[in-house]
Design a protein around this motif. Structure first.
Motif, PDB file in Angstrom:
ATOM      1  N   GLU A 109      28.876  36.594  79.590  1.00  0.00           N
ATOM      2  CA  GLU A 109      28.991  38.190  79.169  1.00  0.00           C
ATOM      3  C   GLU A 109      28.583  39.031  80.377  1.00  0.00           C
ATOM      4  OE1 GLU A 109      25.133  35.791  78.841  1.00  0.00           O
ATOM      5  OE2 GLU A 109      26.916  35.500  77.930  1.00  0.00           O
ATOM      6  N   ASP A 110      28.280  38.524  81.528  1.00  0.00           N
ATOM      7  CA  ASP A 110      27.972  39.379  82.700  1.00  0.00           C
ATOM      8  C   ASP A 110      29.256  39.341  83.485  1.00  0.00           C
ATOM      9  OD1 ASP A 110      25.488  40.076  81.714  1.00  0.00           O
ATOM     10  OD2 ASP A 110      24.543  38.173  82.735  1.00  0.00           O
ATOM     11  N   GLY A 111      30.282  38.717  83.265  1.00  0.00           N
ATOM     12  CA  GLY A 111      31.493  38.675  84.052  1.00  0.00           C
ATOM     13  C   GLY A 111      31.336  37.552  85.431  1.00  0.00           C
ATOM     14  N   TYR A 112      30.525  36.526  85.053  1.00  0.00           N
ATOM     15  CA  TYR A 112      30.330  35.421  86.179  1.00  0.00           C
ATOM     16  C   TYR A 112      30.991  34.198  85.805  1.00  0.00           C
ATOM     17  CZ  TYR A 112      26.983  38.502  88.560  1.00  0.00           C
ATOM     18  OH  TYR A 112      26.531  39.425  89.432  1.00  0.00           O
ATOM     19  N   VAL A 113      31.588  33.455  86.927  1.00  0.00           N
ATOM     20  CA  VAL A 113      32.181  32.262  86.630  1.00  0.00           C
ATOM     21  C   VAL A 113      31.641  31.270  87.639  1.00  0.00           C
ATOM     22  CG1 VAL A 113      34.601  32.913  85.660  1.00  0.00           C
ATOM     23  CG2 VAL A 113      34.163  32.782  87.879  1.00  0.00           C
ATOM     24  N   ARG A 114      31.777  29.970  87.425  1.00  0.00           N
ATOM     25  CA  ARG A 114      31.176  28.980  88.414  1.00  0.00           C
ATOM     26  C   ARG A 114      32.514  28.426  89.076  1.00  0.00           C
ATOM     27  NH1 ARG A 114      26.291  26.832  88.516  1.00  0.00           N
ATOM     28  NH2 ARG A 114      26.071  27.616  86.365  1.00  0.00           N
ATOM     29  N   LEU A 115      32.362  28.294  90.440  1.00  0.00           N
ATOM     30  CA  LEU A 115      33.526  27.805  91.471  1.00  0.00           C
ATOM     31  C   LEU A 115      32.856  26.664  92.104  1.00  0.00           C
ATOM     32  CD1 LEU A 115      35.304  30.715  92.824  1.00  0.00           C
ATOM     33  CD2 LEU A 115      36.102  29.087  91.163  1.00  0.00           C
ATOM     34  N   PRO A 116      33.478  25.666  92.850  1.00  0.00           N
ATOM     35  CA  PRO A 116      32.856  24.454  93.298  1.00  0.00           C
ATOM     36  C   PRO A 116      32.602  24.890  94.601  1.00  0.00           C
ATOM     37  CG  PRO A 116      35.145  24.282  93.192  1.00  0.00           C
ATOM     38  CD  PRO A 116      34.957  25.336  92.343  1.00  0.00           C
ATOM     39  N   GLU A 117      31.527  24.124  95.516  1.00  0.00           N
ATOM     40  CA  GLU A 117      30.964  24.373  96.600  1.00  0.00           C
ATOM     41  C   GLU A 117      31.881  23.530  97.543  1.00  0.00           C
ATOM     42  OE1 GLU A 117      29.493  26.743  99.293  1.00  0.00           O
ATOM     43  OE2 GLU A 117      28.819  27.016  97.170  1.00  0.00           O
ATOM     44  N   ILE A 118      33.195  23.974  97.749  1.00  0.00           N
ATOM     45  CA  ILE A 118      33.965  23.284  98.874  1.00  0.00           C
ATOM     46  C   ILE A 118      34.437  24.342  99.764  1.00  0.00           C
ATOM     47  CG2 ILE A 118      36.044  22.166  98.878  1.00  0.00           C
ATOM     48  CD1 ILE A 118      36.111  21.368  95.977  1.00  0.00           C
ATOM     49  N   ASP A 119      33.963  23.508 101.247  1.00  0.00           N
ATOM     50  CA  ASP A 119      34.577  24.420 102.279  1.00  0.00           C
ATOM     51  C   ASP A 119      35.806  23.875 102.765  1.00  0.00           C
ATOM     52  OD1 ASP A 119      34.712  25.623 104.810  1.00  0.00           O
ATOM     53  OD2 ASP A 119      33.252  24.380 105.796  1.00  0.00           O
ATOM     54  N   MET A 120      36.766  24.621 102.676  1.00  0.00           N
ATOM     55  CA  MET A 120      38.182  24.392 102.838  1.00  0.00           C
ATOM     56  C   MET A 120      38.598  24.091 104.288  1.00  0.00           C
ATOM     57  SD  MET A 120      41.031  23.910 101.351  1.00  0.00           S
ATOM     58  CE  MET A 120      42.682  24.406 100.588  1.00  0.00           C
ATOM     59  N   SER A 121      38.171  24.750 105.376  1.00  0.00           N
ATOM     60  CA  SER A 121      38.159  24.248 106.645  1.00  0.00           C
ATOM     61  C   SER A 121      37.550  22.940 106.963  1.00  0.00           C
ATOM     62  CB  SER A 121      37.607  25.517 107.704  1.00  0.00           C
ATOM     63  OG  SER A 121      36.337  25.602 107.457  1.00  0.00           O
ATOM     64  N   ALA A 122      36.599  22.554 106.399  1.00  0.00           N
ATOM     65  CA  ALA A 122      35.962  21.226 106.440  1.00  0.00           C
ATOM     66  C   ALA A 122      36.772  20.138 106.003  1.00  0.00           C
ATOM     67  CB  ALA A 122      34.544  21.293 105.835  1.00  0.00           C
ATOM     68  N   GLN A 123      37.471  20.506 104.651  1.00  0.00           N
ATOM     69  CA  GLN A 123      38.410  19.711 103.941  1.00  0.00           C
ATOM     70  C   GLN A 123      39.415  19.361 104.854  1.00  0.00           C
ATOM     71  OE1 GLN A 123      37.653  17.722 101.255  1.00  0.00           O
ATOM     72  NE2 GLN A 123      35.864  18.474 101.831  1.00  0.00           N
ATOM     73  N   MET A 124      40.036  20.564 105.519  1.00  0.00           N
ATOM     74  CA  MET A 124      41.486  20.523 106.244  1.00  0.00           C
ATOM     75  C   MET A 124      40.911  19.508 107.375  1.00  0.00           C
ATOM     76  SD  MET A 124      43.433  21.514 104.682  1.00  0.00           S
ATOM     77  CE  MET A 124      44.816  21.661 105.639  1.00  0.00           C
ATOM     78  N   GLY A 125      39.703  19.468 107.956  1.00  0.00           N
ATOM     79  CA  GLY A 125      39.280  18.637 109.268  1.00  0.00           C
ATOM     80  C   GLY A 125      39.351  17.385 108.781  1.00  0.00           C
TER      81      GLY A 125
END
Length: 130
Positions: free
Chosen positions: A82-98
């Motif tokens: 109702e406040d306009g918020y969603v939850r996303l994963p805490e994933i660092d894309m640059s660390a994953q690419m490494g």
């Protein structure tokens, strides 16, 4: 070390690096997975490996990232609260690419070791047959 220990050790490395590649691929594929704020975020998977006494490597377990993830304001998203918020994963894309590069290089090194060992064993067999 026996004649085929090199192949066995390389095979354990191939398997472990394949598991690592699969985990990183899953993390990258889900970097933008949106959940409602009343659900846990997608949890990234991290592979835990351990060296074996005989020189091989074994996948001994998996670790997961924080299910809290991060809260992002996105009022247009259908899963927004109702406040306009969603939850996303805490994933660092640059660390994953490494991680992806390291896993790929480890896999490639294991393949090369397997090929070199096979070539060496083939040459030894040819010498013995003459």
């Amino acid at each position: 070390m026996g004649a085929f220990d090199t192949l066995r050790i390389a095979n354990t490395s191939l398997g472990a690096h394949q598991v690592w590649l699969d985990a990183v691929a899953g993390n990258i594929a889900n970097v933008n997975t949106v959940r409602s704020t009343d659900q846990d975020a997608f949890q990234a998977t991290y592979v835990i490996m351990d060296g074996l006494e005989d020189g091989g490597v074994d996948v001994t377990g998996f670790a997961k990232s924080d299910p809290e993830g991060r809260i992002v304001h996105n009022p247009e998203h259908p899963l927004a609260d109702e406040d306009g918020y969603v939850r996303l994963p805490e994933i660092d894309m640059s660390a994953q690419m490494g991680q992806l590069v390291m896993a790929q290089r480890g896999y490639q090194a294991s393949v090369q070791m397997t090929k070199t060992a096979q070539d060496t064993y083939t040459a030894a067999l040819q010498i013995g047959s003459r």
